[in-house]
Scaffold this active site. Sequence first.
Site, PDB file in Angstrom:
ATOM      1  N   GLY A   1       0.806  -1.221   0.000  1.00 51.47           N
ATOM      2  CA  GLY A   1       0.000   0.000   0.000  1.00 51.47           C
ATOM      3  C   GLY A   1       0.837   1.268   0.000  1.00 51.47           C
ATOM      4  CE1 TYR A   2       0.643   7.387   2.611  1.00 48.58           C
ATOM      5  CE2 TYR A   2       2.701   7.721   1.440  1.00 48.58           C
ATOM      6  CZ  TYR A   2       1.649   8.215   2.168  1.00 48.58           C
ATOM      7  OH  TYR A   2       1.588   9.548   2.443  1.00 48.58           O
TER       8      TYR A   2
ATOM      9  CG  HIS B   1       2.994   0.535  -5.613  1.00 51.75           C
ATOM     10  ND1 HIS B   1       3.219   1.606  -4.782  1.00 51.75           N
ATOM     11  CD2 HIS B   1       3.574  -0.535  -5.017  1.00 51.75           C
ATOM     12  CE1 HIS B   1       3.903   1.203  -3.721  1.00 51.75           C
ATOM     13  NE2 HIS B   1       4.138  -0.095  -3.839  1.00 51.75           N
TER      14      HIS B   1
ATOM     15  CD  GLN C   1       7.389  -7.735   3.782  1.00 46.78           C
ATOM     16  OE1 GLN C   1       6.542  -8.507   3.344  1.00 46.78           O
ATOM     17  NE2 GLN C   1       7.985  -6.826   3.016  1.00 46.78           N
TER      18      GLN C   1
ATOM     19  N   GLY D   1       8.285  -5.620  -8.939  1.00 49.84           N
ATOM     20  CA  GLY D   1       9.173  -4.568  -9.413  1.00 49.84           C
ATOM     21  C   GLY D   1      10.641  -4.942  -9.260  1.00 49.84           C
TER      22      GLY D   1
ATOM     23  CE  LYS E   1      13.251   1.453  -4.382  1.00 46.93           C
ATOM     24  NZ  LYS E   1      12.664   0.969  -3.196  1.00 46.93           N
TER      25      LYS E   1
ATOM     26  CD  GLN F   1       9.727  -8.120  -2.636  1.00 49.23           C
ATOM     27  OE1 GLN F   1       9.745  -7.832  -1.443  1.00 49.23           O
ATOM     28  NE2 GLN F   1       8.986  -7.465  -3.509  1.00 49.23           N
TER      29      GLN F   1
ATOM     30  CG  MET G   1       8.537   6.906  -8.037  1.00 47.93           C
ATOM     31  SD  MET G   1       6.965   6.915  -8.894  1.00 47.93           S
ATOM     32  CE  MET G   1       7.220   8.368  -9.916  1.00 47.93           C
ATOM     33  CB  SER G   2      10.567   4.043  -2.147  1.00 44.56           C
ATOM     34  OG  SER G   2      10.406   3.471  -0.866  1.00 44.56           O
TER      35      SER G   2
HETATM   36  P1  AMP Z   1       5.933  -2.472  -1.769  1.00 41.35           P
HETATM   37  O1  AMP Z   1       4.557  -1.907  -1.633  1.00 41.35           O
HETATM   38  O2  AMP Z   1       7.013  -1.490  -1.504  1.00 41.35           O
HETATM   39  O3  AMP Z   1       6.096  -3.791  -1.048  1.00 41.35           O
HETATM   40  O4  AMP Z   1       6.103  -2.823  -3.306  1.00 41.35           O
HETATM   41  C1  AMP Z   1       5.171  -3.611  -3.989  1.00 41.35           C
HETATM   42  C2  AMP Z   1       5.711  -3.941  -5.358  1.00 41.35           C
HETATM   43  O5  AMP Z   1       5.958  -2.731  -6.064  1.00 41.35           O
HETATM   44  C3  AMP Z   1       7.051  -4.683  -5.312  1.00 41.35           C
HETATM   45  O6  AMP Z   1       7.052  -5.673  -6.341  1.00 41.35           O
HETATM   46  C4  AMP Z   1       8.048  -3.601  -5.584  1.00 41.35           C
HETATM   47  O7  AMP Z   1       9.249  -4.056  -6.172  1.00 41.35           O
HETATM   48  C5  AMP Z   1       7.271  -2.740  -6.556  1.00 41.35           C
HETATM   49  N1  AMP Z   1       7.822  -1.371  -6.589  1.00 41.35           N
HETATM   50  C6  AMP Z   1       7.984  -0.529  -5.544  1.00 41.35           C
HETATM   51  N2  AMP Z   1       8.556   0.627  -5.952  1.00 41.35           N
HETATM   52  C7  AMP Z   1       8.762   0.494  -7.290  1.00 41.35           C
HETATM   53  C8  AMP Z   1       9.338   1.336  -8.293  1.00 41.35           C
HETATM   54  N3  AMP Z   1       9.824   2.546  -8.012  1.00 41.35           N
HETATM   55  N4  AMP Z   1       9.390   0.864  -9.562  1.00 41.35           N
HETATM   56  C9  AMP Z   1       8.925  -0.377  -9.858  1.00 41.35           C
HETATM   57  N5  AMP Z   1       8.374  -1.211  -8.971  1.00 41.35           N
HETATM   58  C10 AMP Z   1       8.290  -0.782  -7.698  1.00 41.35           C
END
Ligand code: AMP
Length: 281
Positions: A31-32, A37, A61, A147, A149, A153, A184-185
């Site tokens: 989320g967020y 995403h 995790q 991703g 990113k 993982q 992006m994060s």
């Molecule tokens: P998260 O919500 O951070 O656990 O990320 C969920 C999914 O989105 C994961 O597969 C991440 O690798 C992907 N993701 C997060 N940030 C990015 C980004 N900047 N570019 C591409 N994929 C992303």
Amino acid sequence: MEIVTSPDEMTRRAENARNRGERIALVPTMGYLHDGHLALMREGRRRSSLLVASIFVNPTQFGPGEDFARYPRDFERDCAMLQTVPVDVVFAPEPPAMYSPDSQSWVEVTEVTRGLCGSNRPGHFRGVTTVVAKLFNIVKPHFAVFGEKDFQQLRAIQRMVRDLNFGVEIVPVPIVREKDGLAMSSRNAYLSPDEREDALALSLALRAAREKHSAGPCCTEEIVRAATQVLSRVKGVAIEYVEVVDAETLAPKPRLDRPILVAIAARVGKTRLIDNAVLAA
Ligand code: AMP
């Protein structure tokens, strides 16, 4: 767009969809949401007739002292973003629906999770692969989108799917960046304006690594040095690691006639950020 919180209800819908011959894609998230995403969602949309996005801040995790409790959450905003894709089902369980107190089973991928973030976050990848295995069993997707990113993982999940015959096609999506290069994060929300400036050092360090690699014959130590120099110039950045590994196996001391991964983890203030680049041979 439907919101489902019960794992059993999610499975019922997935089974019905499979029986109707639908192709299911799953995009797991915490989320967020941001545009990174959404790029994953669009890839899932392209491949599926039923697109499921999961939103679950997975407690297993996060290590003790990590940011589980304060991880940013905004479910309404997330749903508004998902509707634009459009996503068909948002699967958003609460932790007690996913983990019973007497749960004692884990999914663990060994070699690929040892180095990089695995050495600094013990138990992190075990939590990731366990929750993703559970999501696969609950949502029964044909495709799952991840991703680059979170490159380690991605490799851990590809291994898990192969080693344990999950029969889910893993679809990787390249890193989506802000205009100035910052990956992006969701955790970028923690950064103060000054820290946001300092955080640029990660993508600049990767650029320096790429330039060193493409300038002609060099060794991994030189690539690491080029990236480290850029990061060390910024006072607000504390390096956790800068490493060059084989992009397939994530093994250290890679051959430079194969694709390599340059991976960085660093703290900017209290915020831990990661970024990476794959450099072709
Ligand atoms: P998260 O919500 O951070 O656990 O990320 C969920 C999914 O989105 C994961 O597969 C991440 O690798 C992907 N993701 C997060 N940030 C990015 C980004 N900047 N570019 C591409 N994929 C992303």
